[in-house]
Design an enzyme around this catalytic site. Structure first.
Site, PDB file in Angstrom:
ATOM      1  N   ASN A   9       1.108  -1.366   0.157  1.00 33.81           N
ATOM      2  CA  ASN A   9       0.226   0.024  -0.079  1.00 33.81           C
ATOM      3  C   ASN A   9       0.708   1.197  -0.021  1.00 33.81           C
ATOM      4  O   ASN A   9       1.377   1.495   1.001  1.00 33.81           O
ATOM      5  CB  ASN A   9      -1.060   0.153   1.154  1.00 33.81           C
ATOM      6  CG  ASN A   9      -1.714   1.354   1.376  1.00 33.81           C
ATOM      7  OD1 ASN A   9      -1.845   2.037   0.507  1.00 33.81           O
ATOM      8  ND2 ASN A   9      -2.412   1.411   2.638  1.00 33.81           N
ATOM      9  N   TRP A  10       1.028   1.714  -1.223  1.00 32.78           N
ATOM     10  CA  TRP A  10       1.826   2.927  -1.365  1.00 32.78           C
ATOM     11  C   TRP A  10       1.199   4.318  -0.495  1.00 32.78           C
ATOM     12  O   TRP A  10       2.039   5.113  -0.450  1.00 32.78           O
ATOM     13  CB  TRP A  10       2.212   3.205  -2.631  1.00 32.78           C
ATOM     14  CG  TRP A  10       2.999   2.375  -3.598  1.00 32.78           C
ATOM     15  CD1 TRP A  10       3.345   0.903  -2.945  1.00 32.78           C
ATOM     16  CD2 TRP A  10       3.238   2.005  -4.858  1.00 32.78           C
ATOM     17  NE1 TRP A  10       4.024   0.109  -4.087  1.00 32.78           N
ATOM     18  CE2 TRP A  10       4.082   0.878  -5.107  1.00 32.78           C
ATOM     19  CE3 TRP A  10       3.088   3.192  -5.995  1.00 32.78           C
ATOM     20  CZ2 TRP A  10       4.523   0.461  -6.444  1.00 32.78           C
ATOM     21  CZ3 TRP A  10       3.568   2.846  -7.159  1.00 32.78           C
ATOM     22  CH2 TRP A  10       4.325   1.415  -7.403  1.00 32.78           C
ATOM     23  N   HIS A  96      -9.504   1.170   4.852  1.00 37.96           N
ATOM     24  CA  HIS A  96      -8.259   1.309   5.784  1.00 37.96           C
ATOM     25  C   HIS A  96      -8.371   2.196   7.008  1.00 37.96           C
ATOM     26  O   HIS A  96      -9.169   3.071   6.897  1.00 37.96           O
ATOM     27  CB  HIS A  96      -7.130   2.025   4.732  1.00 37.96           C
ATOM     28  CG  HIS A  96      -5.750   1.923   5.476  1.00 37.96           C
ATOM     29  ND1 HIS A  96      -5.087   2.769   6.300  1.00 37.96           N
ATOM     30  CD2 HIS A  96      -4.885   0.961   5.064  1.00 37.96           C
ATOM     31  CE1 HIS A  96      -4.099   2.488   6.527  1.00 37.96           C
ATOM     32  NE2 HIS A  96      -3.808   1.229   5.962  1.00 37.96           N
ATOM     33  N   GLU A 168      -5.165  -5.118  10.629  1.00 36.75           N
ATOM     34  CA  GLU A 168      -4.184  -3.844  10.685  1.00 36.75           C
ATOM     35  C   GLU A 168      -4.322  -2.974  12.057  1.00 36.75           C
ATOM     36  O   GLU A 168      -4.960  -2.262  12.131  1.00 36.75           O
ATOM     37  CB  GLU A 168      -4.205  -2.885   9.530  1.00 36.75           C
ATOM     38  CG  GLU A 168      -3.851  -3.462   8.337  1.00 36.75           C
ATOM     39  CD  GLU A 168      -3.217  -2.384   7.325  1.00 36.75           C
ATOM     40  OE1 GLU A 168      -2.064  -2.422   6.894  1.00 36.75           O
ATOM     41  OE2 GLU A 168      -3.793  -1.413   7.020  1.00 36.75           O
ATOM     42  N   GLY A 174       2.865   2.084  10.723  1.00 40.02           N
ATOM     43  CA  GLY A 174       3.793   3.239  10.628  1.00 40.02           C
ATOM     44  C   GLY A 174       4.351   3.901  11.989  1.00 40.02           C
ATOM     45  O   GLY A 174       5.212   4.994  12.192  1.00 40.02           O
ATOM     46  N   SER A 213       3.724  -1.858  10.169  1.00 44.25           N
ATOM     47  CA  SER A 213       5.116  -2.097  10.480  1.00 44.25           C
ATOM     48  C   SER A 213       5.869  -3.555  10.289  1.00 44.25           C
ATOM     49  O   SER A 213       6.709  -3.899  10.891  1.00 44.25           O
ATOM     50  CB  SER A 213       5.684  -1.818  11.694  1.00 44.25           C
ATOM     51  OG  SER A 213       5.199  -0.502  12.252  1.00 44.25           O
ATOM     52  N   GLY A 234       3.148  -1.302   4.274  1.00 48.73           N
ATOM     53  CA  GLY A 234       3.090   0.215   4.187  1.00 48.73           C
ATOM     54  C   GLY A 234       4.500   0.797   3.862  1.00 48.73           C
ATOM     55  O   GLY A 234       4.904   0.479   2.526  1.00 48.73           O
ATOM     56  N   GLY A 235       4.922   1.498   4.707  1.00 52.47           N
ATOM     57  CA  GLY A 235       6.448   2.088   4.432  1.00 52.47           C
ATOM     58  C   GLY A 235       7.393   1.245   3.790  1.00 52.47           C
ATOM     59  O   GLY A 235       8.105   1.618   2.696  1.00 52.47           O
TER      60      GLY A 235
HETATM   61  P1  13P Z   1       3.271   0.536   7.682  1.00 49.80           P
HETATM   62  O1  13P Z   1       3.798  -0.920   7.186  1.00 49.80           O
HETATM   63  O2  13P Z   1       3.784   1.648   6.995  1.00 49.80           O
HETATM   64  O3  13P Z   1       3.010   0.396   9.260  1.00 49.80           O
HETATM   65  O4  13P Z   1       1.668   0.823   7.190  1.00 49.80           O
HETATM   66  C1  13P Z   1       0.752  -0.303   7.298  1.00 49.80           C
HETATM   67  C2  13P Z   1      -0.475  -0.367   6.492  1.00 49.80           C
HETATM   68  O5  13P Z   1      -1.291   0.480   7.020  1.00 49.80           O
HETATM   69  C3  13P Z   1      -0.507  -0.851   5.137  1.00 49.80           C
HETATM   70  O6  13P Z   1      -1.946  -0.695   4.589  1.00 49.80           O
END
Ligand code: 13P
Length: 250
Positions: A9-10, A96, A168, A174, A213, A234-235
């Site tokens: 997920n960018w 989300h 999540e 994040g 994370s 995410g990141g």
């Molecule tokens: P992170 O991997 O940056 O914690 O984000 C997770 C996320 O929200 C994916 O949708």
């Protein structure tokens, strides 16, 4: 055998040029990833068509991050499910926690979005998860159960078979704080139990991803859990090497 998925997920990151380059870098490294691990990327709306072009002929599927709760018409700024299909999407993320928290998405909105996504042949990646205060109060099971019941329990079994779930925990997104594999497995098993109460044996077939994370250093331990069928990243999905390393660790 449940489908294994590692999805990136960018969020609201990268320019179109950066996103296309990232997609090309992923395609170039794809042979390193076991063929039973399905890769999905979810760039911003503006990037979908050029990223679809960059992914053409590869086994990386395209996802949107959201879709409209209306089929078409005077809804300025919205993007409808059939538009996403026409841009090359096979999936869309829905519900989300950032959409629930910052844009007021409710279960009622999500019922409409999920219905339209499914009608148009998109597979929803439906996100659930509790906030830190809810976990601290011991309410995480109730919160997740309600998120599942309110949005998914109106679906037919045929529709449900096309839904992917992503757990999540908001406190892990994040933050660098990952749920431990025990915490994640516990709630993934619970999610499957809730789904079984409505959909019976089908619950065993549903892919349930972990997100929050997730990175190359912790992915293998999470993916080794019985009820964790991959990740929503995410990141770490913004760096081709990290995303591929996560997928390879499966
Ligand atoms: P992170 O991997 O940056 O914690 O984000 C997770 C996320 O929200 C994916 O949708």
């Amino acid at each position: 055998m449940r489908k294994k998925i590692v999805a990136g997920n960018w969020k609201m990151n990268t320019t179109v040029a950066d996103g296309v380059q990232l997609a090309k870098d992923l395609v170039a490294k794809l042979s390193e990833v076991p063929s039973d691990v399905n890769l999905v990327v979810a760039p911003p709306f503006t990037h979908l068509c050029p990223v679809a072009e960059a992914l053409k002929g590869s086994r990386i599927a395209l996802s949107a991050q959201n879709c409209a709760d209306q089929p078409k018409g005077a809804y300025t700024g919205e993007v409808a499910a059939n538009m996403l299909v026409s841009a090359g999407c096979a999936y869309t993320i829905l519900g989300h926690s950032e959409r629930r928290q910052y844009y007021g998405e409710t279960s009622a909105t999500l019922v409409s979005k999920l219905g339209l996504a499914l009608e148009n042949g998109l597979k929803p990646i439906y996100c659930v998860g509790e906030m830190l205060s809810e976990r601290n109060e011991g309410r995480h099971f109730d919160v997740v159960k309600a998120q599942l019941e309110e949005v998914l329990f109106g679906l037919s079994a045929d529709q449900m078979a096309n839904v992917v779930i992503a757990y999540e925990p908001v406190w892990a997104i994040g933050t660098g704080v990952t749920a431990t594999s025990d915490q994640a497995q516990e709630i993934h098993a619970f999610i499957r139990k809730v789904l079984a109460s409505k959909f019976g044996a089908l619950a065993e077939e549903i892919t349930i991803l972990y997100g929050g994370s997730c990175k190359p250093s912790n992915a293998a331990e999470l993916f080794a859990c019985k009820d964790i069928d991959g990740g929503l990243i995410g990141g770490a999905s913004l760096k081709a090497d990290d995303f591929i390393a996560i997928a390879k660790s499966y």
